[in-house]
Design a protein around this motif. Structure first.
Motif, mmCIF file in Angstrom:
data_model
loop_
_atom_site.group_PDB
_atom_site.id
_atom_site.type_symbol
_atom_site.label_atom_id
_atom_site.label_comp_id
_atom_site.label_asym_id
_atom_site.label_seq_id
_atom_site.Cartn_x
_atom_site.Cartn_y
_atom_site.Cartn_z
ATOM 1 N N LYS A 41 0.798 -1.241 0.065
ATOM 2 C CA LYS A 41 -0.075 -0.064 -0.117
ATOM 3 C C LYS A 41 0.822 1.305 0.031
ATOM 4 N N GLN A 42 0.384 2.422 -0.612
ATOM 5 C CA GLN A 42 0.999 3.545 -0.879
ATOM 6 C C GLN A 42 0.118 4.753 -0.632
ATOM 7 N N VAL A 43 0.995 5.927 -0.515
ATOM 8 C CA VAL A 43 0.121 7.119 -0.345
ATOM 9 C C VAL A 43 -0.857 7.353 -1.438
ATOM 10 N N GLY A 44 -2.222 7.620 -1.219
ATOM 11 C CA GLY A 44 -3.059 7.811 -2.291
ATOM 12 C C GLY A 44 -4.153 6.688 -2.017
ATOM 13 N N ASP A 45 -3.608 5.370 -1.746
ATOM 14 C CA ASP A 45 -4.398 4.280 -1.656
ATOM 15 C C ASP A 45 -5.650 4.390 -0.735
ATOM 16 N N THR A 46 -6.540 3.734 -0.943
ATOM 17 C CA THR A 46 -7.684 3.696 -0.167
ATOM 18 C C THR A 46 -7.835 2.562 0.654
ATOM 19 N N LEU A 47 -8.230 2.539 2.100
ATOM 20 C CA LEU A 47 -8.247 1.271 2.864
ATOM 21 C C LEU A 47 -9.722 1.210 3.682
ATOM 22 N N ARG A 48 -10.181 0.154 3.852
ATOM 23 C CA ARG A 48 -11.520 -0.112 4.647
ATOM 24 C C ARG A 48 -10.867 -0.540 5.902
ATOM 25 N N VAL A 49 -11.208 0.466 7.022
ATOM 26 C CA VAL A 49 -10.743 0.454 8.334
ATOM 27 C C VAL A 49 -11.883 0.523 9.252
ATOM 28 N N PHE A 50 -11.547 -0.049 10.595
ATOM 29 C CA PHE A 50 -12.500 0.252 11.577
ATOM 30 C C PHE A 50 -12.097 1.292 12.597
ATOM 31 N N ILE A 51 -12.590 2.297 12.910
ATOM 32 C CA ILE A 51 -12.055 3.329 13.794
ATOM 33 C C ILE A 51 -12.660 3.185 15.366
ATOM 34 N N TYR A 52 -11.578 3.288 16.108
ATOM 35 C CA TYR A 52 -12.118 3.448 17.706
ATOM 36 C C TYR A 52 -10.847 4.059 18.267
ATOM 37 N N LEU A 53 -11.201 4.066 19.708
ATOM 38 C CA LEU A 53 -10.183 4.743 20.505
ATOM 39 C C LEU A 53 -9.119 3.656 21.230
ATOM 40 N N ASP A 54 -7.946 4.135 21.217
ATOM 41 C CA ASP A 54 -6.959 3.266 22.105
ATOM 42 C C ASP A 54 -6.846 3.291 23.402
ATOM 43 N N SER A 55 -6.101 2.836 24.279
ATOM 44 C CA SER A 55 -6.018 2.922 25.682
ATOM 45 C C SER A 55 -5.626 4.312 26.172
ATOM 46 N N GLU A 56 -5.363 5.284 25.256
ATOM 47 C CA GLU A 56 -5.195 6.569 25.485
ATOM 48 C C GLU A 56 -6.160 7.730 24.945
ATOM 49 N N ASP A 57 -7.361 7.114 24.819
ATOM 50 C CA ASP A 57 -8.392 7.400 24.156
ATOM 51 C C ASP A 57 -8.010 8.314 22.733
ATOM 52 N N GLN A 58 -7.268 7.935 22.125
ATOM 53 C CA GLN A 58 -6.667 8.489 21.021
ATOM 54 C C GLN A 58 -7.464 7.632 19.541
ATOM 55 N N LEU A 59 -7.801 8.288 18.586
ATOM 56 C CA LEU A 59 -8.322 7.425 17.632
ATOM 57 C C LEU A 59 -7.142 6.775 17.038
ATOM 58 N N ILE A 60 -7.710 5.499 16.591
ATOM 59 C CA ILE A 60 -6.744 4.572 15.731
ATOM 60 C C ILE A 60 -7.555 3.660 14.905
ATOM 61 N N ALA A 61 -6.949 3.300 13.843
ATOM 62 C CA ALA A 61 -7.486 2.537 13.036
ATOM 63 C C ALA A 61 -7.115 0.885 12.904
ATOM 64 N N THR A 62 -7.987 0.265 12.530
ATOM 65 C CA THR A 62 -7.365 -1.371 12.334
ATOM 66 C C THR A 62 -8.266 -1.940 11.022
ATOM 67 N N THR A 63 -7.737 -3.157 10.537
ATOM 68 C CA THR A 63 -8.013 -3.707 9.472
ATOM 69 C C THR A 63 -8.774 -5.056 9.999
ATOM 70 N N GLU A 64 -8.572 -5.115 11.274
ATOM 71 C CA GLU A 64 -9.385 -6.228 11.954
ATOM 72 C C GLU A 64 -11.106 -5.995 11.898
ATOM 73 N N THR A 65 -11.719 -7.059 11.993
ATOM 74 C CA THR A 65 -13.345 -7.036 12.227
ATOM 75 C C THR A 65 -13.483 -7.152 13.746
#
Length: 279
Positions: A41-65
């Motif tokens: 994957k490179q800059v400009g590519d689009t990914l399907r990701v799930f968005i949630y908050l990590d242990s520090e309440d910061q937004l983070i993405a994952t490709t896991e379901t």
């Protein structure tokens, strides 16, 4: 616009040694850790990701379901209980919090509960077992006889409370449930009726005549797909019949009785056989 607690299609904005930053619009750049970044994957590519908050309440993405997305319901297990509430395993590194005020009854370690996922007023993802606070009890879109998925979420004197298609609460009367159901069990069903006030009643079966017509064709199709023979007879175990056709034993017996009268099948001790004129 980024939807927290949902899957989003986001564009890679910057590559770094520890992953990639995705364009989160008004939320700025959102990190996708390297372990979740697909190769090539490179800059400009689009990914399907799930968005949630990590242990520090910061937004983070994952490709896991995850096992649950915002606005839906799931049967999840308690992994910890502390002064903040109960924590559930929802398939992501950070367990999901259920505050005490959002527990229908005090949650216990090791037990599972039906919960829904929502954003609190601080935009934190939390779960609740008080479903009626977050899931509508009426629908304008469900139609009688529509097939639906059901999640058993409670019991009443009348029958069972269910979540319909993950996003609407309904009632399954005891007479419309031809077998005992368990809390957290997922079953197939049908919309029985939508009341004038919008509340929904469901059934595990279609009305008798329509169900029998549909079932007889399902039985014929199953026989054709399996060499013209099936071991299921009118003496088979109810659970074996339900596993294949999602109907009661009584309904199945009537259906094969009809097919026998129509001379489309033969019924023997070892099962039912498709006759030549029905092949």
């Amino acid at each position: 616009m980024v939807e927290i607690g949902q899957f989003n299609n986001l564009t890679i904005d910057k590559m770094v040694d520890f992953g990639a930053f995705l364009d989160g619009g008004r939320y700025g750049r959102i990190l996708l850790p390297k372990r979740y970044l697909p190769e090539g994957k490179q800059v400009g590519d689009t990914l399907r990701v799930f968005i949630y908050l990590d242990s520090e309440d910061q937004l983070i993405a994952t490709t896991e379901t995850p096992k649950l997305v915002r606005g839906a319901c799931a049967w999840l297990k308690v992994t910890d209980v502390n002064r903040y509430g109960a924590f559930l395993d929802w398939g992501l590194p950070k367990d999901l919090l259920v505050p005490f005020k959002e527990q229908n009854k005090p949650m216990e370690l090791g037990r599972s509960y039906v919960v829904t996922l929502y954003l609190d007023n601080q935009e934190r993802l939390v779960a609740s077992s008080r479903l009626s606070r977050h899931i509508p009890e009426t629908s304008r879109y469900l139609k009688p006889q529509q097939p639906v998925s059901l999640l058993v979420c409670g019991r009443t004197e009348l029958g069972y409370k269910v979540v319909i298609e993950g996003n609407c609460l309904g009632l399954l009367f005891r007479d419309d449930a031809f077998k005992p159901l368990k809390y957290g069990q997922q079953v197939k069903g049908y919309i029985k009726d939508v009341r004038p006030d919008g509340k929904v009643n469901v059934s595990l079966q279609l009305p008798p005549i329509q169900q029998r017509e549909q079932l007889t064709e399902q039985i014929i199709a199953n026989l054709r797909a399996n060499g013209g023979h099936s071991p299921l007879t009118d003496s088979s175990a109810p659970d074996d019949i339900y596993h294949v056709y999602s109907v009661s034993k009584k309904t199945y017996k009537k259906a094969i009785g009809q097919l026998y009268k129509e001379r489309r099948i033969d019924i023997g001790e070892d099962g039912i056989t498709l006759l030549d004129n029905a092949r």
